[in-house]
Structures are given as C-alpha cells and as structure tokens.
Design an enzyme around this catalytic site. Structure first.
Site, PDB file in Angstrom:
ATOM      1  N   THR A   1     -17.113   0.079   4.530  1.00 29.20           N
ATOM      2  CA  THR A   1     -15.718  -0.106   4.931  1.00 29.20           C
ATOM      3  C   THR A   1     -15.255   0.845   6.014  1.00 29.20           C
ATOM      4  O   THR A   1     -14.151   0.702   6.524  1.00 29.20           O
ATOM      5  CB  THR A   1     -14.789   0.082   3.721  1.00 29.20           C
ATOM      6  OG1 THR A   1     -14.921   1.433   3.240  1.00 29.20           O
ATOM      7  CG2 THR A   1     -15.139  -0.895   2.608  1.00 29.20           C
TER       8      THR A   1
ATOM      9  N   TYR B   1     -14.204   4.935 -12.702  1.00 27.82           N
ATOM     10  CA  TYR B   1     -14.232   3.755 -11.832  1.00 27.82           C
ATOM     11  C   TYR B   1     -14.916   2.586 -12.541  1.00 27.82           C
ATOM     12  O   TYR B   1     -14.393   1.473 -12.572  1.00 27.82           O
ATOM     13  CB  TYR B   1     -14.959   4.083 -10.532  1.00 27.82           C
ATOM     14  CG  TYR B   1     -15.053   2.925  -9.567  1.00 27.82           C
ATOM     15  CD1 TYR B   1     -13.990   2.607  -8.729  1.00 27.82           C
ATOM     16  CD2 TYR B   1     -16.210   2.151  -9.489  1.00 27.82           C
ATOM     17  CE1 TYR B   1     -14.071   1.544  -7.839  1.00 27.82           C
ATOM     18  CE2 TYR B   1     -16.305   1.087  -8.602  1.00 27.82           C
ATOM     19  CZ  TYR B   1     -15.236   0.788  -7.778  1.00 27.82           C
ATOM     20  OH  TYR B   1     -15.317  -0.267  -6.910  1.00 27.82           O
TER      21      TYR B   1
ATOM     22  N   ASP C   1       0.857  -1.183   0.000  1.00 27.06           N
ATOM     23  CA  ASP C   1       0.000   0.000   0.000  1.00 27.06           C
ATOM     24  C   ASP C   1       0.890   1.229   0.000  1.00 27.06           C
ATOM     25  O   ASP C   1       2.097   1.127   0.273  1.00 27.06           O
ATOM     26  CB  ASP C   1      -0.927  -0.002   1.228  1.00 27.06           C
ATOM     27  CG  ASP C   1      -2.259   0.702   0.971  1.00 27.06           C
ATOM     28  OD1 ASP C   1      -2.244   1.787   0.344  1.00 27.06           O
ATOM     29  OD2 ASP C   1      -3.305   0.183   1.397  1.00 27.06           O
TER      30      ASP C   1
ATOM     31  N   ASP D   1       3.190   1.990  -4.639  1.00 25.59           N
ATOM     32  CA  ASP D   1       2.188   2.624  -5.491  1.00 25.59           C
ATOM     33  C   ASP D   1       2.079   1.760  -6.745  1.00 25.59           C
ATOM     34  O   ASP D   1       3.029   1.671  -7.528  1.00 25.59           O
ATOM     35  CB  ASP D   1       2.633   4.043  -5.860  1.00 25.59           C
ATOM     36  CG  ASP D   1       1.641   4.766  -6.759  1.00 25.59           C
ATOM     37  OD1 ASP D   1       0.657   4.129  -7.221  1.00 25.59           O
ATOM     38  OD2 ASP D   1       1.841   5.966  -7.026  1.00 25.59           O
ATOM     39  N   VAL D   2       0.940   1.102  -6.928  1.00 26.12           N
ATOM     40  CA  VAL D   2       0.811   0.158  -8.042  1.00 26.12           C
ATOM     41  C   VAL D   2       0.784   0.855  -9.388  1.00 26.12           C
ATOM     42  O   VAL D   2       0.852   0.192 -10.436  1.00 26.12           O
ATOM     43  CB  VAL D   2      -0.435  -0.737  -7.880  1.00 26.12           C
ATOM     44  CG1 VAL D   2      -0.308  -1.608  -6.637  1.00 26.12           C
ATOM     45  CG2 VAL D   2      -1.728   0.078  -7.870  1.00 26.12           C
TER      46      VAL D   2
ATOM     47  N   LYS E   1     -13.189  -1.033 -13.691  1.00 27.59           N
ATOM     48  CA  LYS E   1     -13.611  -2.316 -13.143  1.00 27.59           C
ATOM     49  C   LYS E   1     -14.115  -3.261 -14.236  1.00 27.59           C
ATOM     50  O   LYS E   1     -13.923  -4.482 -14.148  1.00 27.59           O
ATOM     51  CB  LYS E   1     -14.673  -2.109 -12.066  1.00 27.59           C
ATOM     52  CG  LYS E   1     -14.140  -1.427 -10.813  1.00 27.59           C
ATOM     53  CD  LYS E   1     -12.977  -2.208 -10.184  1.00 27.59           C
ATOM     54  CE  LYS E   1     -12.528  -1.628  -8.870  1.00 27.59           C
ATOM     55  NZ  LYS E   1     -11.444  -2.421  -8.255  1.00 27.59           N
TER      56      LYS E   1
ATOM     57  N   ASN F   1      -6.220  -5.630  -5.038  1.00 29.33           N
ATOM     58  CA  ASN F   1      -7.324  -4.923  -4.399  1.00 29.33           C
ATOM     59  C   ASN F   1      -7.190  -3.406  -4.501  1.00 29.33           C
ATOM     60  O   ASN F   1      -8.190  -2.697  -4.401  1.00 29.33           O
ATOM     61  CB  ASN F   1      -7.406  -5.340  -2.925  1.00 29.33           C
ATOM     62  CG  ASN F   1      -8.328  -4.474  -2.118  1.00 29.33           C
ATOM     63  OD1 ASN F   1      -9.553  -4.566  -2.215  1.00 29.33           O
ATOM     64  ND2 ASN F   1      -7.756  -3.577  -1.311  1.00 29.33           N
TER      65      ASN F   1
END
Length: 254
Positions: free
Chosen positions: A195, A160, A34, A63-64, A164, A90
C-alpha cells in the site's frame, strides 16, 4: 454503481483510497470517512482526487471508535444524498505484539477500531437501510474488510488477527440476521497488499514470508482489493451474502 451512495471508512490512503476511487469512477457518490485527509503514500486527498476527475465525493472526519462521530457520519451522508446504498468497513489499525508484550490499552484500542468500528458502522447502516425502498433486490449492501490473518496466525500480532477473525464472524451474523430485510453483508479478505505504508509492512522478514507464502508471482496491490469490493458492492453480486472473498494470490490455498 451510477447514483449509488457509498460510505468508505479509512479511505484516506491505501486500500480504502483505491476502493473509494473505483466506486466513484463507476458512478457512485462516495463519502470518505477517516480521521485525516493525509495520504500515506502521497498525493492529493482522496475526496479532492475524486472530484477533480468529475465524480462526487464528500469527506467527513470520523474516528470509527467514537459512536457519536459514527452517528454524525451516517446522518451527514443521508442529509446530503438522501439514502445509503453501500457501506465499506475498511478502517483499521495495527499494533503488532505477541500476547506477553501487548499492553491492555493497546489491545483495547485495536479492538475498538478494527472490530468496534465495524460494529458501530454496521449498526448505523442497517438502521438506515432497513427503512429504505428496495433498489432491485436489495435495500443496501455492506462489505467488511477482514484478512487471511483472521483465519491463520498473524505472527506476533495477536490483536489484529483476533479483530479480523471477529469481523468474519460479524459478517456472517449480520448477513443471516438481516437477509429477510434484503440487506446484504459480505467480506473481502486481502492477503499481503503493498500500500505504500512503511515500518513493519516493509520489514524484510515480513516481505520474505509474504512472498514465500503467496503462490501468485507478485504481491497484491490496492486495486486488486478494490475490484473485489466493487463486485460485492454491485448488483452483479447476486445471491451472495455472508461470505468472505479471498484476495490473497492463493495464500490460503497453499
């Protein structure tokens, strides 16, 4: 999952934190990837929480959206634990805007994290897994987090939803291309999951729509998603690849 080595991206908070906890509590060595250790919903950092319970965890700041950081994540994992058995993609961000209000830089950033991050991590995982010895029937498993909003419109949230939808396609493609090398790739698509995040996630209009659309008499919790990921990450999920498991309380069935 005893002895399995797992990377979970975006595992500092929320769904990723629950996934990491469930994998670790079933015996896995979990690498928390993360950009931060801060927990949105509060509490001690995920890796500390796992280690305090007597399980193995390692935090690697990642950082992906950065290819070099992704490569470092996988190299560090293999150097520490010797192999990689499971990758859970994720990590994601949101910038809820309709088309005419979405700046190109924001569009690109969402795609770079939500889709580009999955691409980068899948590429690194497949490279590693392809050269590993079989454990049972597989050399490794990948679980990607998509969403019901990759299948139907996410109101006023173009980037978003597009990201996805693409994750679902990428999942099927990777599963098809690498099944011969005994690499499994599936996705989990959460519905409305509570969450602990604030802002738009708890906007009354958003909550009303989610409650109205969900047939089950409650909204989802991070543990609901984590249990589905745990199943797909384990050998219990045999002869399953290239599919998306809905964890949405019946949202897509209604």
């Amino acid at each position: 999952m005893a002895g399995q080595v797992c990377i979970v991206t975006g595992a500092a908070s929320g769904i990723g934190r629950a996934i990491a906890w469930h994998l670790a509590s079933h015996g896995a060595c979990v690498v928390i990837a993360d950009v931060t250790t801060a927990v949105i919903e509060g509490g001690e950092p995920t890796a500390d929480l796992i280690r305090a319970a007597g399980h193995q965890a390692l935090f690697v700041q990642t950082d992906v959206a950065d290819s070099a950081q992704v490569e470092t994540l996988f190299a560090t994992t293999v150097a520490r634990f010797g192999r990689l058995d499971v990758l859970v993609n994720n990590a994601c961000i949101r910038h809820a805007r309709p088309l005419l209000e979405l700046d190109e830089a924001d569009w690109q950033r969402v795609l770079d994290v939500n889709l580009g991050g999955v691409y980068r991590c899948c590429r690194a995982a497949v490279r590693q897994m392809a050269g590993q010895a079989l454990v049972g029937e597989t050399r490794g498993r990948i679980v990607n987090l998509s969403s019901q909003h990759g299948m139907i419109a996410a109101p006023h949230d173009l980037a978003y939803g597009v990201s996805k939808a693409a994750v679902d396609y990428l999942t099927r493609q990777v599963a098809s291309d690498y099944a011969g090398q005994r690499i499994v790739c599936n996705a989990v698509a959460p519905g409305k999951i509570q969450t602990g995040a604030g802002g738009r996630a708890v906007d009354p209009a958003v909550m009303e729509r989610a409650t109205r659309r969900t047939p089950w008499p409650r909204l989802g919790h991070p543990d609901d998603v984590a249990k589905a990921v745990l199943f797909l990450a384990s050998a219990e999920a045999s002869f399953i690849t290239g599919t998306t498991l809905m964890v949405d309380g019946g949202w897509m069935a209604a």
